[in-house]
Design an enzyme around this catalytic site. Structure first.
Site, mmCIF file in Angstrom:
data_model
loop_
_atom_site.group_PDB
_atom_site.id
_atom_site.type_symbol
_atom_site.label_atom_id
_atom_site.label_comp_id
_atom_site.label_asym_id
_atom_site.label_seq_id
_atom_site.Cartn_x
_atom_site.Cartn_y
_atom_site.Cartn_z
ATOM 1 N NE ARG A 12 -47.814 -67.768 38.958
ATOM 2 C CZ ARG A 12 -48.074 -67.829 37.661
ATOM 3 N NH1 ARG A 12 -49.287 -67.759 37.235
ATOM 4 N NH2 ARG A 12 -47.107 -68.000 36.782
ATOM 5 C CB THR A 13 -43.425 -64.346 43.372
ATOM 6 O OG1 THR A 13 -43.696 -65.738 43.245
ATOM 7 C CG2 THR A 13 -42.872 -64.065 44.758
ATOM 8 C CE LYS B 25 -24.205 -49.575 35.384
ATOM 9 N NZ LYS B 25 -24.563 -48.300 36.024
ATOM 10 N NE ARG C 49 -38.742 -65.907 42.308
ATOM 11 C CZ ARG C 49 -39.898 -66.377 41.832
ATOM 12 N NH1 ARG C 49 -40.099 -66.404 40.532
ATOM 13 N NH2 ARG C 49 -40.840 -66.803 42.644
ATOM 14 C CG HIS D 261 -40.894 -69.549 46.412
ATOM 15 N ND1 HIS D 261 -41.221 -68.298 46.921
ATOM 16 C CD2 HIS D 261 -41.444 -69.612 45.175
ATOM 17 C CE1 HIS D 261 -41.944 -67.654 46.012
ATOM 18 N NE2 HIS D 261 -42.093 -68.426 44.947
HETATM 19 C C1 NCD Z 1 -42.120 -71.095 41.315
HETATM 20 C C2 NCD Z 1 -40.704 -70.572 41.550
HETATM 21 O O1 NCD Z 1 -40.234 -69.651 40.905
HETATM 22 O O2 NCD Z 1 -40.070 -71.147 42.439
HETATM 23 N N1 NCD Z 1 -43.040 -70.144 40.881
HETATM 24 C C3 NCD Z 1 -43.760 -69.378 41.740
HETATM 25 O O3 NCD Z 1 -43.209 -68.577 42.463
HETATM 26 N N2 NCD Z 1 -45.114 -69.524 41.765
HETATM 27 C C4 NCD Z 1 -42.166 -72.307 40.505
HETATM 28 C C5 NCD Z 1 -41.733 -72.274 39.067
HETATM 29 O O4 NCD Z 1 -41.053 -71.374 38.599
HETATM 30 O O5 NCD Z 1 -42.104 -73.219 38.353
#
Ligand code: NCD
Length: 312
Positions: A48-49, A78, A99, A128
């Site tokens: 999703r993100t 590397k 991320r 997040h």
């Molecule tokens: C979350 C995350 O990666 O922090 N997912 C997200 O971005 N919707 C939660 C998760 O991974 O369970």
């Protein structure tokens, strides 16, 4: 230049403005970010993100360059430092959405980046912020109010960065009541609880989900993440402890909502999906417009909306 690193960067007023912008973008496509390039740098898995940020950028007429599996496919494998990677990628793009598995990685990137950094998740115990913004947008839009809300967080509160980020945002509103439901091992960390105390947000902790959900306006379910809880024995112990069944959903107040950042594993049974309380798939759609608003804000619309983040 603003970076989006943590939810403490917002005020109540700036959230209202951001959400107004998001609502105005619903169903829209335009060329307002034509010629701009977004880099998505993902060192941890995401559906999703990453895809919603890419879709948001494309809907605004911009372009996207993307790297998934950063740990394996980037020069990090590397031996390149994050700082060097950011110095390079910030010359290719106008904004970087990243991320990373380490807490503080986005803040480190912001120190050396020539372009805005968006934290799309840093470590288990980091933040997040864009997920929390879309969670808050979902709550306010579905309930039709900003204050007087009882939210019940359930499950993995220790290793769930978006629940941490949302707690910081909730402290900006009036008469918010928070119930943290978890096993003793997965309790919300003290930094968040201290922040709630300092901001006079009433919260309680319990292991009893069934009692808590009956009074909830919002039930926020989380994933017991195998990738966050490294110890196999501990994972097996925690998994399956708090499951939202149709009976649990049916015990909720009229108008109450169930949200989840997703992905889910087995913590919400599929029979709940057509309950009037289930809004977690609508939440995905709200995420798209909130991320469009974030990109427009960082790339020019109204940079003042996002205050400077704290430097460590
Ligand atoms: C979350 C995350 O990666 O922090 N997912 C997200 O971005 N919707 C939660 C998760 O991974 O369970």
């Amino acid at each position: 230049m603003s970076h989006l690193i943590e939810t403490q960067q917002f005020t109540r007023g700036s959230l209202t403005e951001l959400f107004k912008l998001a609502s105005s973008l619903e169903g829209k496509r335009n060329d307002s970010l034509k010629g701009k390039i977004m880099a998505a740098l993902f060192y941890q898995p995401s559906t999703r993100t990453r895809l919603s940020f890419e879709s948001a950028m494309l809907r605004l007429g911009g372009g996207v360059i993307t790297m998934e599996n950063g740990g394996e496919s980037s020069s990090q494998s590397k031996g390149e430092t994050l700082e060097d990677s950011i110095k390079v990628v910030s010359q290719y793009a106008d904004v970087i959405v990243m991320r990373h598995n380490e807490v503080g990685a986005a803040a480190r990137a912001a120190v050396v980046s020539k372009v805005p950094i968006v934290n799309a998740g840093d470590g288990n115990l980091g933040q997040h912020p864009t997920q929390a913004l879309l969670d808050l947008y979902t709550i306010q839009r579905e309930l039709g109010r900003e204050d007087d809300i009882h939210i019940v967080f359930v499950g993995n509160l220790k290793y769930y960065r978006s629940a941490r980020s949302l707690s910081y945002l909730l402290s900006k509103y009036k008469n918010i009541r928070v119930t943290f439901v978890s096993s003793p091992e997965l309790r919300m960390d003290n930094d968040v609880k201290e922040h709630l105390k300092e901001n006079n947000v009433h919260f309680e902790e319990t292991e009893d989900m069934n009692a808590a959900v009956q009074n909830a306006d919002v039930l926020y379910q989380t994933r017991i993440a195998k990738d966050f809880i490294k110890d196999d024995k501990e994972y097996e112990k925690q998994k399956g402890r708090y499951i939202i069944t149709r009976a649990v959903a049916d015990s909720m107040k009229k108008g109450a909502i169930i949200i989840h950042p997703l992905p889910r594993v087995d913590e919400i049974e599929p029979e709940v999906d057509d309950s009037p309380h289930a809004v977690y798939f609508r939440q995905v759609g709200y995420g798209l417009i909130v991320r469009m608003a974030i990109l427009k804000t960082l790339l020019g619309e109204d940079k003042k909306l996002i205050r400077a983040h704290r430097r460590k």
